[in-house]
Scaffold this active site. Sequence first.
Site, mmCIF file in Angstrom:
data_model
loop_
_atom_site.group_PDB
_atom_site.id
_atom_site.type_symbol
_atom_site.label_atom_id
_atom_site.label_comp_id
_atom_site.label_asym_id
_atom_site.label_seq_id
_atom_site.Cartn_x
_atom_site.Cartn_y
_atom_site.Cartn_z
ATOM 1 C CE LYS A 482 -15.074 -20.288 17.112
ATOM 2 N NZ LYS A 482 -15.642 -21.616 17.035
ATOM 3 N NE ARG A 483 -11.172 -22.285 8.696
ATOM 4 C CZ ARG A 483 -12.091 -21.757 7.879
ATOM 5 N NH1 ARG A 483 -11.774 -20.731 7.096
ATOM 6 N NH2 ARG A 483 -13.315 -22.254 7.813
ATOM 7 C CE LYS A 488 -14.263 -20.806 11.317
ATOM 8 N NZ LYS A 488 -15.030 -21.928 11.865
ATOM 9 C CB THR A 590 -15.126 -30.207 16.217
ATOM 10 O OG1 THR A 590 -13.998 -29.517 15.671
ATOM 11 C CG2 THR A 590 -15.796 -31.012 15.128
ATOM 12 C CE LYS A 594 -11.795 -30.465 19.044
ATOM 13 N NZ LYS A 594 -11.208 -29.679 17.950
#
Length: 746
Positions: A482-483, A488, A590, A594
């Site tokens: 992810k970014r 995060k 998201t 996935k």
Amino acid sequence: MDKIKFIEKLKELDTNGKTTLDLYNEISLLAMKYGMQSAKPFNGKNAYYLSMEFLIGRSFYNNLLELGVLEETKCVLAEKGIDINVFEEIEDAALGNGGLGRLAACFLDSAAGLGLPLHGYGIRYKYGLFKQAIENGFQVELPDDWQRFGDPWSIRRDDEKRLIEFADMKVYAVPYDMPVFGKKINRLRLFQAEGSAEAEKISEYLYPADDTEDGKILRLRQEYFFSAAAVGELLEGFVGQHGKDFVKFPEFNVIQLNDTHPVIAIAEFIRLLTKKYGMDFADALILAKQTFAYTNHTILPEALECWNDDYVKKILPEIADIMIKIGEYAVHEFKELGCRKEQITDMAIYSEGRFYMANLAVYIAKTVNGVAALHTEILKNKLFSTAHKFYPHKLQNKTNGITHRRWLELCNKELSELLDKTIGRGWRVDITCLERFNDFTEETIDEFIQVKQTKKEQLLKYIAKAEGVKISADFLVFAQVKRLHEYKRQLMTAFAILEIYYAIKSGELRDFTPSVFIFGAKSAPAYKRAKAIIKFINEIAAKVNSDSQTNGKLKVVFVQNYNVSYAEKIVAGTDVSLQVSTAGLEASGTGNMKFMMNGAVTCGTMDGANIEIVEKAGKENNYIFGATVEELAKLKEEGYNPSSFLSNANHKKAVESLIDGTFSDGGSGEFKELYDSLTAGASWHEPDNYFVLYDLECYVNTLIKVCRDYSDKKLFAQKQLINIANSAYFSSDRTIKEYAKDIWKI
């Protein structure tokens, strides 16, 4: 599409002596020719999605799949001695940074797949998000010249270019149309800036550095550029069809603003109606309230754009005047509603020399939506609590989704075939059919284990080739892709890996299932801490992977240039999805969806869509840990001392590896700054403001539990199967149906 004619022409295609790029362009143009034959204008109500980003990924395979000719193309090329996988060297159109842009792409895909009229507007950047290289563990940014492969999936429309005027320059917005194939062929229109060399900078780079005044003004130009081009085109098109009876405009058009970047479109809409078409300001304001809708994607203050009025007045004086006037109307309305002074200040559009774009969006938009249940509750109760009190009808939830066409059918052929065999092919059209997969048998479990093993082998083979790191296909695969952002908490995963490494090395942890931790992330070029975290992870990887005492049990790899195509491989081959953001800060996510749809269990916090994932698939089939939003709120109130957690010897050893010489930051001082951010804080935040140390111990214990559970392959596979079977809710088809019904009325 005329499939028969397309296949006939494909069979006639002379491939002798042609390069991969030649074939890619010829086949793509052939597909465009026959695919576009079924495109028809739609005269009813259309929805328009304005977004700074569209992270499209590689179009070749996805478009052939949507056109229903992917397998036939594969067979025809095989007969000519060509493996269709050779086109993987054609790189992604990386016109987005992360979830925001990928969501926009998924939404367009789903709308076309459902036959709903949704069209995108954005910027055709010359260079997409930078290509990332890792040199000596550091991120290095290289230009991403995605157009060097050609752009056969776009059609330039010179005759529809528009003039966009700033106070100091004029720019042409030249549209390029990318068809979005499905039951209906919709359009993604990306504008390219042309004119002077200075004008062309507007569409040169996605997210130019904005740490200088020039950078900030360039960002403002970008946002106005595509928003003004879109709004101008829509109003002009309406007049051409319906005349100047603008009361009917919302009957035919609805404009969805994807985060705050295109909110300036509201001001341009009112400017054009009043200045060009002679409408009264109050009437134009009413019309805007009937036309626009706004999606909020984050509560982080740095993403809730505020513009200094100096910048706006300098290059867009008329827009500044319009926004000031909207602000005055808003204040008058707030007073009529009985708002107190502090409530008016909280909802202010223009205050103390700054324009608050989120407040502008909330005031004007007919609906304001969050993107996961928890996120929407935070909007209602915290971020936009005042607005929610006075406009309770506006705020609603639309949990994000992903397109199963790209993120299951395309990226996981083997699992798709297992689903076909087990529950029939109906899920490909109606994703809710996946629920039938809950009735799996012992045979299905065995077949799924083999599918997951195949995807894992494919992934690890690709990593060995791309990154030079060899990993046994017997390893349990964890992934955090992810970014790169502090909230995060990739840094927390890095510390957890270190603790596990030291425990294996000392013999304290004996029954650890051999595991690999895969990271993929890009840091914003000016985000020094995020770049330091990348360096730290790579230092850990070098140490762990070279230790013969432990590398049969533990490996770490940071993949370079993580993008959509890399993600397609990672989500299919991963066992455990790491979604460990600080509770309350990830709006939705998201990537978690996935992974779930491809049979990875979620190891994560009660944050974003993780909450809904465990509601659908069960906590017992995922691994939830860490402080909740409520617990963190209480902790902040009572006072949080992260240094107290360093009394834990394991934490202390892991965290102090930043400063004790275990790892090198190349003399940059970045590791010391990271350490200080956790223990001392900084002028703009308290120590460990993302609660890394608070959640670290339970995170380590949860990872160890995952490894122990994985030793029972069949029981673990059941958890994975239940996640797949209950992932249909997270299809963007469901999300788009909700937007279409509740917001767009299309």
